[in-house]
Design a protein around this motif. Structure first.
Motif, short mmCIF file in Angstrom:
data_model
loop_
_atom_site.label_atom_id
_atom_site.label_comp_id
_atom_site.label_asym_id
_atom_site.label_seq_id
_atom_site.Cartn_x
_atom_site.Cartn_y
_atom_site.Cartn_z
N THR A 119 0.41 -0.33 9.48
CA THR A 119 0.96 0.83 8.75
C THR A 119 -0.12 1.57 7.96
O THR A 119 -1.14 0.99 7.58
CB THR A 119 2.06 0.38 7.77
N ASN A 120 0.14 2.84 7.72
CA ASN A 120 -0.70 3.68 6.88
C ASN A 120 0.20 4.55 6.02
O ASN A 120 1.27 4.97 6.47
CB ASN A 120 -1.60 4.57 7.74
N TYR A 121 -0.25 4.82 4.79
CA TYR A 121 0.55 5.60 3.86
C TYR A 121 -0.28 6.68 3.19
O TYR A 121 -1.47 6.50 2.94
CB TYR A 121 1.13 4.69 2.77
N ALA A 122 0.40 7.75 2.86
CA ALA A 122 -0.23 8.75 2.00
C ALA A 122 -0.37 8.18 0.59
O ALA A 122 0.45 7.35 0.16
CB ALA A 122 0.62 10.01 1.96
N ASP A 123 -1.39 8.63 -0.11
CA ASP A 123 -1.62 8.14 -1.47
C ASP A 123 -0.41 8.37 -2.37
O ASP A 123 -0.12 7.57 -3.26
CB ASP A 123 -2.84 8.83 -2.08
N SER A 124 0.32 9.46 -2.11
CA SER A 124 1.44 9.82 -2.98
C SER A 124 2.61 8.85 -2.90
O SER A 124 3.46 8.83 -3.80
CB SER A 124 1.92 11.24 -2.63
N VAL A 125 2.67 8.04 -1.83
CA VAL A 125 3.81 7.12 -1.68
C VAL A 125 3.36 5.66 -1.60
O VAL A 125 4.21 4.76 -1.58
CB VAL A 125 4.65 7.47 -0.44
N GLN A 126 2.06 5.43 -1.54
CA GLN A 126 1.54 4.07 -1.42
C GLN A 126 2.11 3.18 -2.53
O GLN A 126 2.09 3.55 -3.71
CB GLN A 126 0.00 4.10 -1.52
N LEU A 138 2.39 14.35 6.21
CA LEU A 138 2.54 12.99 6.72
C LEU A 138 2.58 12.02 5.56
O LEU A 138 1.71 12.05 4.69
CB LEU A 138 1.36 12.66 7.63
N ILE A 139 3.57 11.14 5.53
CA ILE A 139 3.65 10.19 4.42
C ILE A 139 3.52 8.74 4.86
O ILE A 139 3.07 7.90 4.08
CB ILE A 139 4.92 10.37 3.58
N ALA A 140 3.87 8.41 6.10
CA ALA A 140 3.78 7.02 6.55
C ALA A 140 3.72 6.98 8.06
O ALA A 140 4.38 7.77 8.73
CB ALA A 140 4.96 6.20 6.03
N GLN A 141 2.92 6.03 8.57
CA GLN A 141 2.80 5.80 10.00
C GLN A 141 2.95 4.32 10.29
O GLN A 141 2.56 3.50 9.46
CB GLN A 141 1.40 6.20 10.49
N ILE A 142 3.45 4.01 11.48
CA ILE A 142 3.47 2.63 11.94
C ILE A 142 3.13 2.61 13.41
O ILE A 142 3.72 3.32 14.22
CB ILE A 142 4.82 1.95 11.64
N LEU A 143 2.13 1.79 13.75
CA LEU A 143 1.71 1.68 15.14
C LEU A 143 2.62 0.71 15.89
O LEU A 143 3.44 0.01 15.29
CB LEU A 143 0.26 1.20 15.19
N SER A 144 2.43 0.65 17.20
CA SER A 144 3.23 -0.29 18.00
C SER A 144 2.93 -1.73 17.60
O SER A 144 3.77 -2.61 17.78
CB SER A 144 2.95 -0.07 19.48
#
Length: 115
Positions: A57-64, A47-53
């Motif tokens: 947003t949330n990001y993995a440390d590797s792509v933040q 998992l690298i990124a999430q976005i809620l309705s």
């Protein structure tokens, strides 16, 4: 039945940028969290990124700080803007819609970072 179609992958040089898109076919897109995963050769899907309705947003440390996930509910589309790409970004990128029974997945789009 939701269908997700990714686009925007391709070959890019280190330090370059790409924007991935994921178009959803269903009518409840705006209500559901969305995410981007990637799977590099020989590695597990991550998992690298999430976005809620709500747009949170949330990001993995590797792509933040380098990747940005966004959504356009009117277009039923989620995006992943990827900047300052490095070799480790080479992977198949998958769009995911959360939901019952594990949600839905797109078919994936290949991103290759190479000089």
């Amino acid at each position: 039945q939701e269908q997700l179609v990714e686009s925007g992958g391709g070959l890019v040089q280190p330090g370059g940028s790409l924007r991935l898109s994921c178009a959803a076919s269903g009518s409840i897109f705006a209500l559901l969290p969305m995410a981007w995963y990637r799977q590099a050769p020989g590695k597990e899907r991550e998992l690298i990124a999430q976005i809620l309705s709500t747009g949170r947003t949330n990001y993995a440390d590797s792509v933040q700080g380098r990747f940005t996930i966004s959504r356009d509910n009117a277009k039923h589309t989620v995006y992943l803007q990827m900047n300052t790409l490095n070799f480790e970004a080479t992977a198949v990128y998958y769009c995911h819609m959360y939901g019952p029974a594990g949600g839905h997945w797109g078919q994936g789009t290949q991103v290759t970072v190479s000089s």
